[in-house]
Scaffold this motif. Structure first.
Motif, PDB file in Angstrom:
ATOM      1  N   MET A  81       0.831  -1.612  -0.132  1.00  0.00           N
ATOM      2  CA  MET A  81       0.146   0.371   0.090  1.00  0.00           C
ATOM      3  C   MET A  81       0.736   1.585  -0.066  1.00  0.00           C
ATOM      4  O   MET A  81       0.519   2.070  -0.415  1.00  0.00           O
ATOM      5  CB  MET A  81      -0.744  -0.090   1.687  1.00  0.00           C
ATOM      6  CG  MET A  81      -2.059  -1.577   0.973  1.00  0.00           C
ATOM      7  SD  MET A  81      -2.737  -1.516  -0.410  1.00  0.00           S
ATOM      8  CE  MET A  81      -3.801   0.582  -1.048  1.00  0.00           C
ATOM      9  N   CYS A 108      -6.473  -6.544  -2.154  1.00  0.00           N
ATOM     10  CA  CYS A 108      -7.218  -5.937  -2.581  1.00  0.00           C
ATOM     11  C   CYS A 108      -8.393  -5.372  -1.978  1.00  0.00           C
ATOM     12  O   CYS A 108      -9.308  -4.354  -2.070  1.00  0.00           O
ATOM     13  CB  CYS A 108      -7.197  -7.710  -3.774  1.00  0.00           C
ATOM     14  SG  CYS A 108      -7.022  -7.625  -4.821  1.00  0.00           S
ATOM     15  N   GLY A 110      -7.902  -5.543   2.327  1.00  0.00           N
ATOM     16  CA  GLY A 110      -7.533  -4.857   3.136  1.00  0.00           C
ATOM     17  C   GLY A 110      -7.270  -6.590   4.305  1.00  0.00           C
ATOM     18  O   GLY A 110      -8.207  -7.925   3.484  1.00  0.00           O
ATOM     19  N   ARG A 185     -10.631   0.873  -1.402  1.00  0.00           N
ATOM     20  CA  ARG A 185      -9.537   0.853  -1.716  1.00  0.00           C
ATOM     21  C   ARG A 185      -9.640   2.307  -2.702  1.00  0.00           C
ATOM     22  O   ARG A 185     -10.802   2.818  -3.656  1.00  0.00           O
ATOM     23  CB  ARG A 185      -8.382  -0.248  -2.641  1.00  0.00           C
ATOM     24  CG  ARG A 185      -7.861  -1.255  -1.816  1.00  0.00           C
ATOM     25  CD  ARG A 185      -7.528  -0.790  -0.914  1.00  0.00           C
ATOM     26  NE  ARG A 185      -6.749  -1.963  -0.121  1.00  0.00           N
ATOM     27  CZ  ARG A 185      -6.117  -1.964   1.131  1.00  0.00           C
ATOM     28  NH1 ARG A 185      -6.216  -1.506   1.369  1.00  0.00           N
ATOM     29  NH2 ARG A 185      -4.998  -3.233   1.677  1.00  0.00           N
TER      30      ARG A 185
END
Length: 305
Positions: A81, A108, A110, A185
């Motif tokens: 990330m 994708c 978390g 996201r």
RNA sequence: GGUACCGUAGCUCAGUUGGUAGAGCAGAGGACUGAAAAUCCUCGUGUCACUGGUUCGAUUCCCGUCGGUACCA
């Protein structure tokens, strides 16, 4: 909006080649989501990208840590990330590819944040299992986190041990941390998975194992043999050769085992991928067509002189 | 040629003191939020080599045949 392109598929399905082709078309970089290619000591047996391939496209998370390091999905998710945050400033799309379903999912959707577990705690839980067996683990989880006990795979010591580690570490039930809310996201995610006829994939696997042996997997494994107890080396392609070094089987048998275990691994990967309906399954021909239609992600970055 | 042992699931083998059989591996499906190429769950009808005999009933006992292995010649 920025886009993360996921390229998944079972082992030996051609993810690396497809990712590189696509990365070139998009003029972007590749992040590996392969839990064994992370390790710099493991090369041939993990089918990591070659020097040549690494030279063609910038790769991240290939050989970036050591088998001695402690590194898990949460570390990976955080690292990805952070990296992505920077990359999306200069790229519209970034590619991530690899065979580790859990790691891709963490990127994708978390993953819940949980406290670190001290080594002493892990040892304590391991000791409980060694001495009391599965039953001891089950009893403890039932006592400390009945809610999780109801839903956990009670036959799987790993799951129980993990829960207990968190319980002991925090004094709270594992369930208190295991929220499971999917994170949204701030980038698009487009997922491709490589599709193969079963028999063809098996042939590719067998061929690749033979190729690995030609490339010197035996020597690579021999060099790592002294460290065989490290978790990173509990890996198909290495553990079978360790068994051979230990005199438990012939080399020929070990190679056969590598092929079989790789097939089984591919099968597990397929199970993981199938349950995610977000994937677009493409054959290698379709993958080529997809790559050909893509536009560079950095359209206007010509030489400035 | 003789003697002994073996011939049971794709493979390696167990077993039935006679009531048609079961493990491991392989294979198939599945699970999986910090060990994940890891870990775990579910799924086993196969002329019990073939022929004949004994028996209410044989894969199990007996005769023979074929195949394999070992030893003796």
């Amino acid at each position: 909006m920025k886009t993360l392109i996921v390229i998944a598929g079972p082992t030996a399905s051609g993810k690396t080649a497809f990712a590189i082709e696509m990365a070139k078309a998009l003029d972007t970089v590749i992040l590996s989501a392969d839990s064994r290619q992370f390790y710099k000591e493991m090369n041939i047996g993990t089918a990591a990208p070659t020097e040549e391939e690494l030279g063609q496209v910038k790769h991240y998370f290939v050989h970036h840590i050591s088998i001695e390091d402690k590194y898990d999905v949460a570390d990976y998710e955080q690292d990805v990330m952070q990296l992505l945050n920077g990359l999306f400033k200069t790229h519209d799309t970034v590619i991530i590819t690899g065979g580790s379903g859990l790691f891709i999912d963490a990127v994708c959707h978390g993953i819940d944040t949980m406290p670190d577990v001290w080594p002493e705690i892990r040892e304590k839980v391991q000791k409980l299992f060694d001495e009391g067996g599965l039953k001891a683990l089950q009893n403890e989880v039932q006592r400390l986190d009945p809610q999780y006990f109801d839903i956990v795979d009670q036959q799987n010591p790993r799951r129980l041990q993990r829960a207990l580690e968190i319980c002991y570490q925090t004094g709270q039930p594992f369930s208190a941390f295991r929220i499971g809310n999917a994170v949204e996201r701030d980038f698009h995610i487009k997922k491709y998975a490589l599709l193969w006829d079963r028999q063809q994939l098996i042939e590719r696997i067998d061929k690749r194992v033979d190729l690995m042996m030609e490339q010197g997997l035996l020597e690579e494994a021999k060099a790592l043999y002294p460290k065989r107890h490290l978790n990173a080396l509990n890996t198909v392609g290495y553990k079978e050769l360790f068994a051979y070094f230990d005199g438990q089987c012939t080399l020929k048998e070990a190679i056969g085992q590598i092929k079989t275990h790789t097939r089984q691994y591919a099968k597990r990967q397929m199970t993981w991928l199938r349950k995610d309906t977000g994937y677009q399954w493409v054959t290698s021909d379709e993958a080529k067509k997809v790559a050909a239609t893509l536009q560079p992600s950095i359209p206007q970055q010509q030489e400035l002189h």
